[in-house]
Design a protein around this motif. Structure first.
Motif, PDB file in Angstrom:
ATOM      1  N   GLU A  89       0.820  -1.218   0.000  1.00 51.54           N
ATOM      2  CA  GLU A  89       0.000   0.000   0.000  1.00 51.54           C
ATOM      3  C   GLU A  89       0.852   1.265   0.000  1.00 51.54           C
ATOM      4  O   GLU A  89       0.523   2.248  -0.637  1.00 51.54           O
ATOM      5  N   HIS A  90       1.940   1.227   0.732  1.00 55.79           N
ATOM      6  CA  HIS A  90       2.864   2.363   0.850  1.00 55.79           C
ATOM      7  C   HIS A  90       2.115   3.656   1.176  1.00 55.79           C
ATOM      8  O   HIS A  90       2.297   4.701   0.531  1.00 55.79           O
ATOM      9  N   ASN A  91       1.269   3.566   2.193  1.00 54.03           N
ATOM     10  CA  ASN A  91       0.525   4.727   2.675  1.00 54.03           C
ATOM     11  C   ASN A  91       1.341   5.372   3.800  1.00 54.03           C
ATOM     12  O   ASN A  91       1.420   4.830   4.901  1.00 54.03           O
ATOM     13  N   PRO A  92       1.971   6.540   3.537  1.00 58.04           N
ATOM     14  CA  PRO A  92       2.866   7.132   4.546  1.00 58.04           C
ATOM     15  C   PRO A  92       2.201   7.387   5.893  1.00 58.04           C
ATOM     16  O   PRO A  92       2.812   7.174   6.936  1.00 58.04           O
ATOM     17  N   SER A  93       0.942   7.813   5.883  1.00 58.17           N
ATOM     18  CA  SER A  93       0.287   8.112   7.162  1.00 58.17           C
ATOM     19  C   SER A  93       0.086   6.846   7.988  1.00 58.17           C
ATOM     20  O   SER A  93       0.284   6.850   9.207  1.00 58.17           O
ATOM     21  N   LYS A  94      -0.293   5.737   7.337  1.00 59.01           N
ATOM     22  CA  LYS A  94      -0.442   4.465   8.055  1.00 59.01           C
ATOM     23  C   LYS A  94       0.909   3.964   8.547  1.00 59.01           C
ATOM     24  O   LYS A  94       1.019   3.435   9.657  1.00 59.01           O
ATOM     25  N   LEU A  95       1.939   4.119   7.721  1.00 59.84           N
ATOM     26  CA  LEU A  95       3.274   3.695   8.118  1.00 59.84           C
ATOM     27  C   LEU A  95       3.761   4.484   9.332  1.00 59.84           C
ATOM     28  O   LEU A  95       4.327   3.920  10.271  1.00 59.84           O
ATOM     29  N   ILE A  96       3.540   5.786   9.298  1.00 56.84           N
ATOM     30  CA  ILE A  96       3.977   6.639  10.408  1.00 56.84           C
ATOM     31  C   ILE A  96       3.223   6.290  11.685  1.00 56.84           C
ATOM     32  O   ILE A  96       3.806   6.206  12.775  1.00 56.84           O
ATOM     33  N   ASN A  97       1.927   6.052  11.562  1.00 53.98           N
ATOM     34  CA  ASN A  97       1.118   5.692  12.729  1.00 53.98           C
ATOM     35  C   ASN A  97       1.592   4.369  13.337  1.00 53.98           C
ATOM     36  O   ASN A  97       1.754   4.251  14.561  1.00 53.98           O
ATOM     37  N   PHE A  98       1.837   3.378  12.488  1.00 56.14           N
ATOM     38  CA  PHE A  98       2.298   2.078  12.973  1.00 56.14           C
ATOM     39  C   PHE A  98       3.698   2.196  13.570  1.00 56.14           C
ATOM     40  O   PHE A  98       4.015   1.582  14.588  1.00 56.14           O
ATOM     41  N   TYR A  99       4.533   3.003  12.940  1.00 58.52           N
ATOM     42  CA  TYR A  99       5.896   3.221  13.444  1.00 58.52           C
ATOM     43  C   TYR A  99       5.855   3.797  14.862  1.00 58.52           C
ATOM     44  O   TYR A  99       6.577   3.336  15.750  1.00 58.52           O
ATOM     45  N   LYS A 100       5.003   4.802  15.076  1.00 60.92           N
ATOM     46  CA  LYS A 100       4.925   5.442  16.389  1.00 60.92           C
ATOM     47  C   LYS A 100       4.475   4.459  17.461  1.00 60.92           C
ATOM     48  O   LYS A 100       4.920   4.528  18.610  1.00 60.92           O
ATOM     49  N   LYS A 101       3.605   3.519  17.076  1.00 57.09           N
ATOM     50  CA  LYS A 101       3.090   2.546  18.049  1.00 57.09           C
ATOM     51  C   LYS A 101       4.116   1.468  18.391  1.00 57.09           C
ATOM     52  O   LYS A 101       4.217   1.040  19.535  1.00 57.09           O
ATOM     53  N   GLU A 102       4.877   1.006  17.381  1.00 55.37           N
ATOM     54  CA  GLU A 102       5.638  -0.229  17.579  1.00 55.37           C
ATOM     55  C   GLU A 102       7.138  -0.146  17.304  1.00 55.37           C
ATOM     56  O   GLU A 102       7.873  -1.046  17.698  1.00 55.37           O
ATOM     57  N   LEU A 103       7.619   0.888  16.623  1.00 53.56           N
ATOM     58  CA  LEU A 103       9.002   0.857  16.168  1.00 53.56           C
ATOM     59  C   LEU A 103       9.849   2.028  16.646  1.00 53.56           C
ATOM     60  O   LEU A 103      11.021   2.138  16.275  1.00 53.56           O
ATOM     61  N   THR A 104       9.289   2.898  17.483  1.00 51.54           N
ATOM     62  CA  THR A 104      10.043   4.066  17.948  1.00 51.54           C
ATOM     63  C   THR A 104      11.267   3.648  18.747  1.00 51.54           C
ATOM     64  O   THR A 104      12.348   4.240  18.612  1.00 51.54           O
ATOM     65  N   ASN A 105      11.118   2.630  19.582  1.00 46.94           N
ATOM     66  CA  ASN A 105      12.239   2.118  20.378  1.00 46.94           C
ATOM     67  C   ASN A 105      12.387   0.620  20.117  1.00 46.94           C
ATOM     68  O   ASN A 105      11.959  -0.211  20.931  1.00 46.94           O
ATOM     69  N   PRO A 106      12.956   0.248  18.982  1.00 44.07           N
ATOM     70  CA  PRO A 106      13.027  -1.174  18.622  1.00 44.07           C
ATOM     71  C   PRO A 106      13.822  -1.976  19.648  1.00 44.07           C
ATOM     72  O   PRO A 106      14.853  -1.525  20.145  1.00 44.07           O
ATOM     73  N   SER A 107      13.317  -3.179  19.932  1.00 41.27           N
ATOM     74  CA  SER A 107      13.929  -4.011  20.966  1.00 41.27           C
ATOM     75  C   SER A 107      14.871  -5.066  20.408  1.00 41.27           C
ATOM     76  O   SER A 107      15.553  -5.746  21.165  1.00 41.27           O
TER      77      SER A 107
END
Length: 329
Positions: A89-107
């Motif tokens: 899909e490459h929808n930047p807004s969805k990617l950014i939203n998902f990033y903020k939820k799960e990838l801001t501090n990768p474990s």
């Protein structure tokens, strides 16, 4: 079992990972709890994605359910969900939203690579991505995670060519030294992707002969999804020599690429057959422009350059203005 799965995932031990997932699924089949049921479904999806991409229906289902999974399965699912959104899909807004939820501090390193790609390619924060890659290179070295080290060095080459160009050859030398020692531990596909991205690095540095050399190496290593690299190579050839050629490529497969990319390639086929400038200009404006709106800006740049060259002969400057307006260039 979950600890072993986490370790196999983090260390890119793919065959071991899938063996463990199969074993876990068989164990869970003996249980009848709701969490076990969803874990079995998740494992089946993860296994199917080894040979095919996540489907739209799977994405819709698991974007709502992934948080209930055990951490080791959840991390794998996060990567799959992010890659689906990034690739399909490459929808930047969805990617950014998902990033903020799960990838801001990768474990772990696999999640960190998603974060590095996101910071670089979606929000274009190359400096932050560069610092993330340096941080995870250090962690990967401490963990003796060879594939993690390779991925970090690969991205440090990419990112230094964007934002820290004086560091590029430092990381290029480091990854070449790494490959001289550990190449047999890195998958062929990963090395091929590094080669095509290395060509892009040289292109950004305006070292077009080196870019052409590495695009050629990559195109002779693979027989699938060649068109993006081929189009980028054509662009470098034009920038360096004002013409393009494919004589150094042993085999070209255009049929496994999208209609948009095949239409882009068709332009160069027309160009090589001697079509007049006015025909080529109209082809870009009428046939390619709708496709270019859906493609990465790098493809738009290729045909912006081609149109600028053609208009020197056709003098239809309004067409150039229309092209730039439609694509917000």
């Amino acid at each position: 079992m979950y600890k072993a799965i986490k370790h196999a995932d983090e260390y890119y031990e793919i065959n071991q990972l899938y063996n463990l997932l199969s074993e876990l699924k068989n164990n869970l089949l003996e249980c009848d709890g709701i969490l076990e049921h969803f874990s079995i479904e998740a494992i089946q999806v993860i296994q199917s994605c080894r040979s095919q991409e996540l489907s739209a229906n799977q994405y819709i289902q698991w974007i709502q359910l992934y948080k209930i999974l055990p951490d080791s399965l959840k991390n794998i699912m996060i990567c799959l969900l992010y890659e689906y959104q990034y690739q399909i899909e490459h929808n930047p807004s969805k990617l950014i939203n998902f990033y903020k939820k799960e990838l801001t501090n990768p474990s772990q390193i696999r999640l960190a690579m998603c974060a590095i790609k996101h910071e670089s390619n979606i929000v274009h924060n190359h400096f932050h991505a560069f610092e993330l890659a340096r941080k995870w290179l250090k962690k990967s070295k401490q963990m003796k995670n060879l594939t993690g080290m390779f991925d970090c060095l690969h991205w440090l080459c990419n990112l230094s060519s964007e934002c820290e160009q004086n560091e590029f050859f430092k990381y290029l030398n480091e990854i070449n030294l790494f490959l001289s020692q550990y190449k047999e531990h890195i998958s062929k596909d990963r090395i091929q992707i590094f080669h095509v991205n290395l060509a892009g690095c040289y292109e950004r540095l305006k070292m077009y002969d080196k870019a052409i050399e590495w695009y050629t190496i990559y195109l002779n290593e693979t027989t699938s999804h060649q068109l993006p690299a081929l189009l980028f190579m054509f662009h470098c050839q034009f920038l360096a020599y004002g013409k393009f050629w494919i004589s150094d490529i042993k085999y070209i497969n255009i049929l496994d690429s999208s209609d948009a990319l095949q239409a882009c390639y068709q332009y160069f086929d027309y160009l090589s057959s001697g079509k007049e400038s006015i025909f080529l200009e109209q082809y870009i404006m009428k046939e390619l422009l709708p496709y270019l709106k859906t493609l990465h800006p790098k493809f738009q740049k290729i045909f912006h350059y081609q149109l600028q060259t053609l208009i020197k002969k056709t003098h239809n400057y309004k067409q150039l203005l229309l092209f730039e307006t439609r694509l917000h260039i």
